[in-house]
Design a protein around this motif. Structure first.
Motif, PDB file in Angstrom:
ATOM      1  N   LEU A  95       2.932   4.344   8.840  1.00 39.67           N
ATOM      2  CA  LEU A  95       2.910   4.933   7.510  1.00 39.67           C
ATOM      3  C   LEU A  95       3.944   4.317   6.581  1.00 39.67           C
ATOM      4  O   LEU A  95       3.885   4.509   5.360  1.00 39.67           O
ATOM      5  CB  LEU A  95       3.114   6.446   7.594  1.00 39.67           C
ATOM      6  CG  LEU A  95       1.931   7.241   8.155  1.00 39.67           C
ATOM      7  CD1 LEU A  95       2.175   8.731   7.982  1.00 39.67           C
ATOM      8  CD2 LEU A  95       0.641   6.855   7.466  1.00 39.67           C
ATOM      9  N   ASP A  96       4.914   3.574   7.136  1.00 43.77           N
ATOM     10  CA  ASP A  96       5.870   2.862   6.282  1.00 43.77           C
ATOM     11  C   ASP A  96       5.159   1.840   5.417  1.00 43.77           C
ATOM     12  O   ASP A  96       5.376   1.769   4.205  1.00 43.77           O
ATOM     13  CB  ASP A  96       6.946   2.176   7.132  1.00 43.77           C
ATOM     14  CG  ASP A  96       7.962   3.164   7.684  1.00 43.77           C
ATOM     15  OD1 ASP A  96       8.070   4.268   7.114  1.00 43.77           O
ATOM     16  OD2 ASP A  96       8.634   2.830   8.665  1.00 43.77           O
ATOM     17  N   SER A  97       4.307   1.029   6.028  1.00 43.03           N
ATOM     18  CA  SER A  97       3.598   0.011   5.258  1.00 43.03           C
ATOM     19  C   SER A  97       2.574   0.647   4.323  1.00 43.03           C
ATOM     20  O   SER A  97       2.341   0.152   3.212  1.00 43.03           O
ATOM     21  CB  SER A  97       2.915  -0.998   6.191  1.00 43.03           C
ATOM     22  OG  SER A  97       1.959  -0.355   7.017  1.00 43.03           O
ATOM     23  N   VAL A  98       1.959   1.761   4.738  1.00 41.01           N
ATOM     24  CA  VAL A  98       1.034   2.476   3.864  1.00 41.01           C
ATOM     25  C   VAL A  98       1.770   2.970   2.618  1.00 41.01           C
ATOM     26  O   VAL A  98       1.289   2.830   1.484  1.00 41.01           O
ATOM     27  CB  VAL A  98       0.378   3.663   4.608  1.00 41.01           C
ATOM     28  CG1 VAL A  98      -0.440   4.518   3.642  1.00 41.01           C
ATOM     29  CG2 VAL A  98      -0.517   3.154   5.732  1.00 41.01           C
ATOM     30  N   ALA A  99       2.974   3.525   2.818  1.00 43.86           N
ATOM     31  CA  ALA A  99       3.756   4.033   1.691  1.00 43.86           C
ATOM     32  C   ALA A  99       4.194   2.903   0.763  1.00 43.86           C
ATOM     33  O   ALA A  99       4.195   3.060  -0.461  1.00 43.86           O
ATOM     34  CB  ALA A  99       4.969   4.795   2.199  1.00 43.86           C
ATOM     35  N   ALA A 138      -6.890   4.621  -0.361  1.00 43.18           N
ATOM     36  CA  ALA A 138      -7.824   3.908   0.510  1.00 43.18           C
ATOM     37  C   ALA A 138      -7.377   2.470   0.717  1.00 43.18           C
ATOM     38  O   ALA A 138      -7.421   1.941   1.833  1.00 43.18           O
ATOM     39  CB  ALA A 138      -9.234   3.948  -0.088  1.00 43.18           C
ATOM     40  N   THR A 139      -6.913   1.820  -0.357  1.00 42.42           N
ATOM     41  CA  THR A 139      -6.432   0.442  -0.250  1.00 42.42           C
ATOM     42  C   THR A 139      -5.166   0.373   0.591  1.00 42.42           C
ATOM     43  O   THR A 139      -5.001  -0.534   1.411  1.00 42.42           O
ATOM     44  CB  THR A 139      -6.155  -0.132  -1.649  1.00 42.42           C
ATOM     45  OG1 THR A 139      -7.371  -0.098  -2.418  1.00 42.42           O
ATOM     46  CG2 THR A 139      -5.657  -1.557  -1.564  1.00 42.42           C
ATOM     47  N   ALA A 140      -4.260   1.336   0.398  1.00 43.97           N
ATOM     48  CA  ALA A 140      -3.004   1.341   1.146  1.00 43.97           C
ATOM     49  C   ALA A 140      -3.239   1.491   2.644  1.00 43.97           C
ATOM     50  O   ALA A 140      -2.533   0.903   3.464  1.00 43.97           O
ATOM     51  CB  ALA A 140      -2.102   2.467   0.638  1.00 43.97           C
ATOM     52  N   TRP A 141      -4.254   2.267   3.011  1.00 44.36           N
ATOM     53  CA  TRP A 141      -4.582   2.461   4.423  1.00 44.36           C
ATOM     54  C   TRP A 141      -5.444   1.329   4.972  1.00 44.36           C
ATOM     55  O   TRP A 141      -5.647   1.239   6.189  1.00 44.36           O
ATOM     56  CB  TRP A 141      -5.342   3.777   4.607  1.00 44.36           C
ATOM     57  CG  TRP A 141      -4.461   4.974   4.777  1.00 44.36           C
ATOM     58  CD1 TRP A 141      -3.995   5.800   3.811  1.00 44.36           C
ATOM     59  CD2 TRP A 141      -3.946   5.483   6.013  1.00 44.36           C
ATOM     60  NE1 TRP A 141      -3.219   6.792   4.350  1.00 44.36           N
ATOM     61  CE2 TRP A 141      -3.173   6.615   5.705  1.00 44.36           C
ATOM     62  CE3 TRP A 141      -4.062   5.084   7.344  1.00 44.36           C
ATOM     63  CZ2 TRP A 141      -2.522   7.357   6.680  1.00 44.36           C
ATOM     64  CZ3 TRP A 141      -3.418   5.835   8.317  1.00 44.36           C
ATOM     65  CH2 TRP A 141      -2.658   6.952   7.987  1.00 44.36           C
ATOM     66  N   GLY A 142      -5.957   0.483   4.093  1.00 39.63           N
ATOM     67  CA  GLY A 142      -7.008  -0.455   4.474  1.00 39.63           C
ATOM     68  C   GLY A 142      -6.714  -1.319   5.670  1.00 39.63           C
ATOM     69  O   GLY A 142      -7.606  -1.628   6.465  1.00 39.63           O
ATOM     70  N   GLU A 143      -5.451  -1.753   5.838  1.00 39.82           N
ATOM     71  CA  GLU A 143      -5.116  -2.634   6.947  1.00 39.82           C
ATOM     72  C   GLU A 143      -4.821  -1.873   8.234  1.00 39.82           C
ATOM     73  O   GLU A 143      -4.583  -2.480   9.271  1.00 39.82           O
ATOM     74  CB  GLU A 143      -3.911  -3.506   6.575  1.00 39.82           C
ATOM     75  CG  GLU A 143      -4.206  -4.499   5.446  1.00 39.82           C
ATOM     76  CD  GLU A 143      -3.028  -5.409   5.174  1.00 39.82           C
ATOM     77  OE1 GLU A 143      -1.966  -5.183   5.793  1.00 39.82           O
ATOM     78  OE2 GLU A 143      -3.163  -6.339   4.367  1.00 39.82           O
ATOM     79  N   LYS A 144      -4.803  -0.548   8.164  1.00 41.16           N
ATOM     80  CA  LYS A 144      -4.494   0.271   9.345  1.00 41.16           C
ATOM     81  C   LYS A 144      -5.699   1.050   9.845  1.00 41.16           C
ATOM     82  O   LYS A 144      -6.001   1.068  11.032  1.00 41.16           O
ATOM     83  CB  LYS A 144      -3.361   1.255   9.011  1.00 41.16           C
ATOM     84  CG  LYS A 144      -2.096   0.589   8.496  1.00 41.16           C
ATOM     85  CD  LYS A 144      -1.511  -0.381   9.515  1.00 41.16           C
ATOM     86  CE  LYS A 144      -0.261  -1.052   8.961  1.00 41.16           C
ATOM     87  NZ  LYS A 144       0.255  -2.087   9.892  1.00 41.16           N
ATOM     88  N   LEU A 145      -6.390   1.683   8.914  1.00 32.83           N
ATOM     89  CA  LEU A 145      -7.497   2.542   9.288  1.00 32.83           C
ATOM     90  C   LEU A 145      -8.405   2.700   8.072  1.00 32.83           C
ATOM     91  O   LEU A 145      -7.931   2.743   6.939  1.00 32.83           O
ATOM     92  CB  LEU A 145      -6.973   3.917   9.736  1.00 32.83           C
ATOM     93  CG  LEU A 145      -7.957   4.859  10.431  1.00 32.83           C
ATOM     94  CD1 LEU A 145      -8.363   4.299  11.791  1.00 32.83           C
ATOM     95  CD2 LEU A 145      -7.327   6.230  10.609  1.00 32.83           C
ATOM     96  N   ALA A 146      -9.704   2.759   8.316  1.00 37.56           N
ATOM     97  CA  ALA A 146     -10.667   2.863   7.211  1.00 37.56           C
ATOM     98  C   ALA A 146     -10.724   4.298   6.708  1.00 37.56           C
ATOM     99  O   ALA A 146     -11.693   5.028   6.922  1.00 37.56           O
ATOM    100  CB  ALA A 146     -12.049   2.401   7.676  1.00 37.56           C
ATOM    101  N   VAL A 147      -9.657   4.730   6.029  1.00 39.71           N
ATOM    102  CA  VAL A 147      -9.598   6.064   5.441  1.00 39.71           C
ATOM    103  C   VAL A 147     -10.244   6.018   4.064  1.00 39.71           C
ATOM    104  O   VAL A 147      -9.986   5.107   3.277  1.00 39.71           O
ATOM    105  CB  VAL A 147      -8.136   6.544   5.333  1.00 39.71           C
ATOM    106  CG1 VAL A 147      -8.059   7.878   4.602  1.00 39.71           C
ATOM    107  CG2 VAL A 147      -7.529   6.665   6.721  1.00 39.71           C
ATOM    108  N   GLU A 148     -11.077   6.999   3.765  1.00 41.25           N
ATOM    109  CA  GLU A 148     -11.796   7.038   2.495  1.00 41.25           C
ATOM    110  C   GLU A 148     -11.519   8.362   1.783  1.00 41.25           C
ATOM    111  O   GLU A 148     -12.335   9.286   1.834  1.00 41.25           O
ATOM    112  CB  GLU A 148     -13.293   6.852   2.718  1.00 41.25           C
ATOM    113  CG  GLU A 148     -13.645   5.515   3.372  1.00 41.25           C
ATOM    114  CD  GLU A 148     -15.135   5.366   3.598  1.00 41.25           C
ATOM    115  OE1 GLU A 148     -15.885   6.303   3.219  1.00 41.25           O
ATOM    116  OE2 GLU A 148     -15.559   4.331   4.126  1.00 41.25           O
TER     117      GLU A 148
END
Length: 308
Positions: A39-43, A148-158
């Motif tokens: 979640l660090d990279s997502v944030a 969605a873009t922030a999560w894109g490299e970790k999980l396909a959250v929509e």
């Protein structure tokens, strides 16, 4: 499979603590509690997206500073954010909602800028105008795309926006004592200095993705970061002419030739006017006033032939 390959696989399995699978990129059990390293990279990505969004809305010098994350109850989080605007997102495959909160005064300032003002702090009030509610919903949809873009490299959250409210009691998907993982983003620069936006995930929702498949990033497909940054900066600096035609009166040639100084040409002001960018149809808006300035509120964005 050869004996040597089997032994290597077994060695790796034995070296990996229970729960430390491929999904540990998202979730790791540490000292009896949960940690969320990914979640660090997502944030970080979400913070950059918020900065770009606020700049596009009329605050070109704004910066977004990410603070450390906290774990607290929903009641504590909502009380700390108040008075605020809350956005709730249905975000599969997360087993619970994603919540975002921003100071209510921030929305009022953004609306003021949107209508031609300077974003001066407004008097605090509970009710929002229709224009402010529409703006808050639009901002929420934009932030959902950013999540969605922030999560894109970790999980396909929509994330899909399903609630915008000033009353945390209406966020019925969580209870007062539910534990939340809260990320903090502080705005730096006028006119939003010190305003905060927070993004909160129920811990139960994050635990629910322990078995999810993580998207592996393929570095070979990534563009050169230096080149991408230079291109993005160049594109952001491109200036496009925005025009709106308020009226197109028609008069006969006889009346035209008879016009003198002081004569008046009557205008029929339409309810909605077209807005063009670089000569292309972009949107339809309504005429109004904000802070003593004539203004146009965007009512609908035109769609291209491919609905983009």
């Amino acid at each position: 499979m050869t004996a040597s390959a089997t032994s290597v696989k077994a060695a790796k399995a034995s070296a990996t603590p229970k729960g430390e699978t491929n999904a540990s990129l998202l979730l790791r059990k540490a000292e009896g509690s949960y940690a969320f390293p990914a979640l660090d990279s997502v944030a970080n990505q979400f913070g950059r997206s918020l900065r770009d969004l606020l700049r596009a809305l009329g605050a070109p010098a704004i910066q977004v500073e990410r603070a450390s994350a906290d774990q607290m109850s929903f009641a504590e989080w909502s009380a700390a954010a108040a008075p605020a605007i809350f956005w709730r997102y249905h975000a599969p495959p997360l087993k619970g909602p994603v919540l975002v909160a921003a100071a209510r005064s921030l929305i009022l300032q953004l609306v003021d800028i949107f209508y031609g003002g300077k974003g001066q702090p407004a008097a605090e009030r509970e009710d929002l105008t229709d224009a402010e509610e529409r703006f808050a919903a639009r901002l929420g949809r934009d932030m959902g795309l950013q999540l969605a873009t922030a999560w894109g490299e970790k999980l396909a959250v929509e994330p899909e926006l399903d609630c915008v409210t000033t009353d945390p009691a209406k966020l019925a998907a969580v209870r007062a004592d539910d534990e939340m993982f809260v990320q903090h983003f502080t705005l730096r620069g006028a006119p939003f200095e010190g305003r905060t936006i927070t993004c909160a995930y129920p811990l139960a929702a994050l635990r629910g993705i322990a078995g999810a498949d993580v998207i592996e990033t393929q570095a070979a497909n990534d563009a050169d970061p230096q080149w991408s940054n230079a291109l993005n900066k160049a594109l952001r600096d491109v200036r496009l002419p925005v025009r709106s035609v308020l009226a197109r009166p028609e008069i006969s040639l006889v009346k035209l030739l008879a016009l003198e100084v002081g004569d008046i040409i009557p205008l029929a002001m339409p309810r909605h006017v077209p807005v063009t960018v670089a000569g292309r149809s972009f949107a339809v808006g309504s005429i109004g006033e904000a802070n003593g300035n004539a203004a146009i509120m965007i009512e609908e964005i035109e769609k291209g032939p491919n609905h983009d």
